[in-house]
Design a protein around this motif. Structure first.
Motif, PDB file in Angstrom:
ATOM      1  N   ASN A 169     -70.837  -7.535  -0.187  1.00  0.00           N
ATOM      2  CA  ASN A 169     -71.911  -7.433  -1.156  1.00  0.00           C
ATOM      3  C   ASN A 169     -71.355  -7.537  -2.564  1.00  0.00           C
ATOM      4  O   ASN A 169     -70.672  -6.640  -3.036  1.00  0.00           O
ATOM      5  CB  ASN A 169     -72.661  -6.103  -0.991  1.00  0.00           C
ATOM      6  CG  ASN A 169     -73.488  -6.094   0.271  1.00  0.00           C
ATOM      7  OD1 ASN A 169     -74.011  -7.118   0.665  1.00  0.00           O
ATOM      8  ND2 ASN A 169     -73.611  -4.943   0.891  1.00  0.00           N
ATOM      9  N   HIS A 170     -71.629  -8.636  -3.216  1.00  0.00           N
ATOM     10  CA  HIS A 170     -71.164  -8.856  -4.573  1.00  0.00           C
ATOM     11  C   HIS A 170     -72.247  -8.478  -5.570  1.00  0.00           C
ATOM     12  O   HIS A 170     -73.360  -8.123  -5.184  1.00  0.00           O
ATOM     13  CB  HIS A 170     -70.785 -10.329  -4.762  1.00  0.00           C
ATOM     14  CG  HIS A 170     -69.644 -10.750  -3.901  1.00  0.00           C
ATOM     15  ND1 HIS A 170     -69.726 -11.809  -3.034  1.00  0.00           N
ATOM     16  CD2 HIS A 170     -68.408 -10.258  -3.763  1.00  0.00           C
ATOM     17  CE1 HIS A 170     -68.581 -11.950  -2.403  1.00  0.00           C
ATOM     18  NE2 HIS A 170     -67.763 -11.009  -2.820  1.00  0.00           N
ATOM     19  N   VAL A 186     -70.295 -14.411 -10.382  1.00  0.00           N
ATOM     20  CA  VAL A 186     -70.200 -13.502  -9.237  1.00  0.00           C
ATOM     21  C   VAL A 186     -69.014 -12.567  -9.438  1.00  0.00           C
ATOM     22  O   VAL A 186     -67.916 -13.002  -9.798  1.00  0.00           O
ATOM     23  CB  VAL A 186     -70.020 -14.294  -7.921  1.00  0.00           C
ATOM     24  CG1 VAL A 186     -69.912 -13.348  -6.725  1.00  0.00           C
ATOM     25  CG2 VAL A 186     -71.154 -15.295  -7.728  1.00  0.00           C
ATOM     26  N   PRO A 243     -77.362  -7.270  -4.479  1.00  0.00           N
ATOM     27  CA  PRO A 243     -77.874  -8.018  -3.330  1.00  0.00           C
ATOM     28  C   PRO A 243     -79.128  -7.381  -2.730  1.00  0.00           C
ATOM     29  O   PRO A 243     -79.259  -6.168  -2.688  1.00  0.00           O
ATOM     30  CB  PRO A 243     -76.745  -7.972  -2.308  1.00  0.00           C
ATOM     31  CG  PRO A 243     -75.583  -7.334  -2.961  1.00  0.00           C
ATOM     32  CD  PRO A 243     -76.035  -6.723  -4.234  1.00  0.00           C
ATOM     33  N   GLN A 256     -79.099 -11.867   1.860  1.00  0.00           N
ATOM     34  CA  GLN A 256     -78.051 -12.875   1.750  1.00  0.00           C
ATOM     35  C   GLN A 256     -77.960 -13.672   3.041  1.00  0.00           C
ATOM     36  O   GLN A 256     -77.876 -13.086   4.112  1.00  0.00           O
ATOM     37  CB  GLN A 256     -76.690 -12.222   1.472  1.00  0.00           C
ATOM     38  CG  GLN A 256     -76.645 -11.428   0.193  1.00  0.00           C
ATOM     39  CD  GLN A 256     -75.294 -10.763   0.000  1.00  0.00           C
ATOM     40  OE1 GLN A 256     -74.421 -11.341  -0.619  1.00  0.00           O
ATOM     41  NE2 GLN A 256     -75.131  -9.580   0.552  1.00  0.00           N
ATOM     42  N   TYR A 257     -77.988 -14.985   2.932  1.00  0.00           N
ATOM     43  CA  TYR A 257     -77.776 -15.872   4.065  1.00  0.00           C
ATOM     44  C   TYR A 257     -76.687 -16.850   3.689  1.00  0.00           C
ATOM     45  O   TYR A 257     -76.692 -17.345   2.565  1.00  0.00           O
ATOM     46  CB  TYR A 257     -79.056 -16.634   4.421  1.00  0.00           C
ATOM     47  CG  TYR A 257     -80.074 -15.757   5.093  1.00  0.00           C
ATOM     48  CD1 TYR A 257     -79.964 -15.481   6.448  1.00  0.00           C
ATOM     49  CD2 TYR A 257     -81.121 -15.210   4.385  1.00  0.00           C
ATOM     50  CE1 TYR A 257     -80.885 -14.661   7.065  1.00  0.00           C
ATOM     51  CE2 TYR A 257     -82.057 -14.404   4.996  1.00  0.00           C
ATOM     52  CZ  TYR A 257     -81.935 -14.137   6.332  1.00  0.00           C
ATOM     53  OH  TYR A 257     -82.842 -13.332   6.949  1.00  0.00           O
ATOM     54  N   ASN A 283     -75.604 -14.326   6.632  1.00  0.00           N
ATOM     55  CA  ASN A 283     -75.374 -12.904   6.618  1.00  0.00           C
ATOM     56  C   ASN A 283     -73.969 -12.625   7.138  1.00  0.00           C
ATOM     57  O   ASN A 283     -73.661 -12.854   8.294  1.00  0.00           O
ATOM     58  CB  ASN A 283     -76.410 -12.198   7.497  1.00  0.00           C
ATOM     59  CG  ASN A 283     -76.353 -10.706   7.379  1.00  0.00           C
ATOM     60  OD1 ASN A 283     -75.336 -10.147   6.990  1.00  0.00           O
ATOM     61  ND2 ASN A 283     -77.439 -10.048   7.717  1.00  0.00           N
ATOM     62  N   LYS A 285     -72.377  -9.636   7.284  1.00  0.00           N
ATOM     63  CA  LYS A 285     -72.190  -8.193   7.405  1.00  0.00           C
ATOM     64  C   LYS A 285     -70.965  -7.839   8.237  1.00  0.00           C
ATOM     65  O   LYS A 285     -70.299  -6.834   7.982  1.00  0.00           O
ATOM     66  CB  LYS A 285     -73.425  -7.523   7.995  1.00  0.00           C
ATOM     67  CG  LYS A 285     -74.563  -7.436   7.009  1.00  0.00           C
ATOM     68  CD  LYS A 285     -75.713  -6.669   7.598  1.00  0.00           C
ATOM     69  CE  LYS A 285     -76.829  -6.568   6.584  1.00  0.00           C
ATOM     70  NZ  LYS A 285     -77.973  -5.820   7.091  1.00  0.00           N
ATOM     71  N   ASP A 297     -67.948  -7.567   5.984  1.00  0.00           N
ATOM     72  CA  ASP A 297     -67.914  -6.636   4.846  1.00  0.00           C
ATOM     73  C   ASP A 297     -66.727  -5.703   4.979  1.00  0.00           C
ATOM     74  O   ASP A 297     -66.351  -5.263   6.051  1.00  0.00           O
ATOM     75  CB  ASP A 297     -69.184  -5.786   4.789  1.00  0.00           C
ATOM     76  CG  ASP A 297     -70.343  -6.559   4.195  1.00  0.00           C
ATOM     77  OD1 ASP A 297     -70.123  -7.700   3.734  1.00  0.00           O
ATOM     78  OD2 ASP A 297     -71.463  -6.027   4.192  1.00  0.00           O
TER      79      ASP A 297
END
Length: 128
Positions: free
Chosen positions: A2-3, A73, A116, A119-120, A122, A124, A127
């Motif tokens: 997650n940015h 970003v 965020p 987000q695609y 994804n 996760k 992370d």
């Protein structure tokens, strides 16, 4: 991961576009040098959709302007704050902007920091 991003829209005179491009090529490199993950700027091409307010209206662009849409970003909001402070203190920024002859007017720029929501693709599973 997650940015965090800073996003912006701004008008630039068509006559100054070449100067503006040279400016942002240099300042984008400075953001990356200070820790940003990406720096992107795009030139507006298809800017109207029936029933919506256009970016041109939002930033009071004229017929002589082109629209720029961009974002930077960062790893996190805290990193954004630290990186932006370094960029603002970097003497190259003042020198570049002063010499650029772009007619940039921050009062016409729409800007914000964003966390965020969706987000695609994804990622996760990746992370940290």
């Amino acid at each position: 991961m997650n940015h965090y991003i800073d996003g912006f829209v701004l008008p630039i005179s068509r006559k100054a576009l070449s100067n503006y491009q040279k400016l942002v090529e240099a300042v984008g490199a400075i953001w990356l040098e200070h820790g940003a993950l990406e720096y992107r700027e795009y030139l507006g091409d298809d800017l109207t959709l029936a029933g919506t307010r256009s970016f041109a209206e939002l930033v009071a662009a004229t017929q002589d302007d082109v629209l720029i849409f961009g974002w930077v970003v960062f790893p996190s909001r805290a990193a954004r704050d630290a990186i932006n402070a370094k960029v603002a203190a970097d003497p190259r920024m003042t020198d570049l902007i002063t010499a650029s002859q772009t007619g940039f007017d921050a009062k016409q720029m729409a800007y914000g920091g964003f966390q965020p929501l969706v987000q695609y693709p994804n990622n996760k599973d990746n992370d940290q």
